[in-house]
Enzyme design. Structure first.
Site, mmCIF file in Angstrom:
data_model
loop_
_atom_site.group_PDB
_atom_site.id
_atom_site.type_symbol
_atom_site.label_atom_id
_atom_site.label_comp_id
_atom_site.label_asym_id
_atom_site.label_seq_id
_atom_site.Cartn_x
_atom_site.Cartn_y
_atom_site.Cartn_z
ATOM 1 N N CYS A 1 5.017 -4.728 -25.266
ATOM 2 C CA CYS A 1 6.425 -4.785 -25.671
ATOM 3 C C CYS A 1 7.214 -3.917 -24.694
ATOM 4 O O CYS A 1 6.861 -2.749 -24.474
ATOM 5 C CB CYS A 1 6.540 -4.229 -27.083
ATOM 6 S SG CYS A 1 8.210 -3.970 -27.674
ATOM 7 N N CYS B 1 11.471 -8.646 -21.339
ATOM 8 C CA CYS B 1 11.300 -8.769 -22.791
ATOM 9 C C CYS B 1 10.243 -9.834 -23.057
ATOM 10 O O CYS B 1 10.208 -10.866 -22.371
ATOM 11 C CB CYS B 1 12.627 -9.163 -23.440
ATOM 12 S SG CYS B 1 12.501 -9.501 -25.205
HETATM 13 N N1 DGL Z 1 9.125 -7.109 -27.989
HETATM 14 C C1 DGL Z 1 10.474 -6.665 -27.681
HETATM 15 C C2 DGL Z 1 10.560 -6.312 -26.189
HETATM 16 O O1 DGL Z 1 9.801 -6.792 -25.372
HETATM 17 C C3 DGL Z 1 11.511 -7.693 -28.025
HETATM 18 C C4 DGL Z 1 11.746 -7.857 -29.501
HETATM 19 C C5 DGL Z 1 12.218 -6.578 -30.163
HETATM 20 O O2 DGL Z 1 13.355 -6.140 -29.938
HETATM 21 O O3 DGL Z 1 11.434 -6.045 -30.916
HETATM 22 O O4 DGL Z 1 11.418 -5.553 -25.825
#
Ligand code: DGL
Length: 269
Positions: free
Chosen positions: A74, A187
């Protein structure tokens, strides 16, 4: 460390399955455990302190499952909690994030160039990409834009259609994202709109497939540490979520590209 031990992959939700998918495709013999913190989604709007506490809790769960490597799949958690997680886990497992491999790739291919970055508010405001790219000292200019509507839009199944195209076009038309030679998809969710982004730039800007760059790093790290699984004939894949809904189960299939069996695993009992 046991070569048969699983790779642990975690994300704020199910978007990290795009990274899990790339890891699975590159390393099909590896066992892995995926943890999506769907109870606390989205991380992109959370404070650093909140993300850090979720991250430590998830590291504990993955360590309990004997993971040999923990991949923070993430961007928001990688920018807010990687250093802390690495310190916390110590020698018990390798810890990787999704930012460093991409920064290294940029350093190899884009000296003296201008690069764009899109991501959540947390990732962009952390300035982590900029700090790491500046440290390379390769005269790379980074132009950043927070694009907070994109993750929820994709999660709701809005991609490859006219509504998503309007939103994508609006964001990518921002002055920050002109005159760039490559764009970092900062993201987990964005690989699903990669074709629309490529088309917007008329295929003249390299859209970085960050999931496959990160998967390569996982492979390299395991190889260097002599931790690749040599003999897993029937590798297992487990998928845990801290909150279970039917909608997460349906989206999981889209992000992973195959049906997955989500199991509910509350973060705090
Ligand atoms: N997984 C998050 C990221 O890569 C995107 C979704 C979220 O905001 O939790 O930043």
């Amino acid at each position: 460390m046991d070569q048969n031990a699983p790779i642990g992959i975690f994300d704020s939700g199910i978007g990290g399955l795009t990274v899990a998918r790339a890891v699975h495709e590159l390393l099909p013999k590896e066992n892995f455990i995926y943890f999506g913190d769907t109870a606390h989604l989205p991380y992109g709007d959370k404070s650093v302190a909140a993300i850090q506490s979720y991250t430590i809790k998830i590291c504990d769960i993955l360590l309990k499952q004997q993971c040999k490597l923990i991949l923070i799949a993430c961007n928001s958690a990688s920018s807010a909690a990687y250093e802390l997680a690495r310190e916390y886990v110590g020698r018990r497992a390798k810890v990787l994030n999704v930012i460093d491999p991409v920064v290294a790739y940029i350093g190899q291919h884009y000296s003296d160039k201008t690069i764009g970055l899109i991501g959540t508010k947390r990732t962009i405001s952390s300035n982590v990409y900029r700090k790491k790219i500046d440290k390379l000292n390769k005269n790379i200019r980074l132009q950043c834009l927070a694009t907070p509507l994109l993750a929820p839009m994709i999660e709701e199944g809005y991609f490859n259609n006219s509504i998503s195209q309007v939103i994508i076009t609006d964001y990518l038309s921002s002055p920050e994202l002109q005159q760039i030679e490559a764009l970092i998809l900062g993201c987990t969710h964005y690989p699903l709109i990669q074709p629309q982004i490529e088309k917007f730039y008329d295929y003249k800007v390299e859209i970085l497939n960050t999931a496959s760059i990160v998967a390569e790093e996982v492979k390299q790290t395991l190889a260097t540490e002599n931790m690749l699984n040599p003999n897993s004939m029937l590798p297992y894949k487990k998928f845990f979520v801290s909150d279970y809904t039917q909608s997460f189960a349906e989206s999981a299939k889209i992000f992973f590209g195959a049906t997955v069996q989500l199991e509910h695993y509350p973060l705090w009992e």
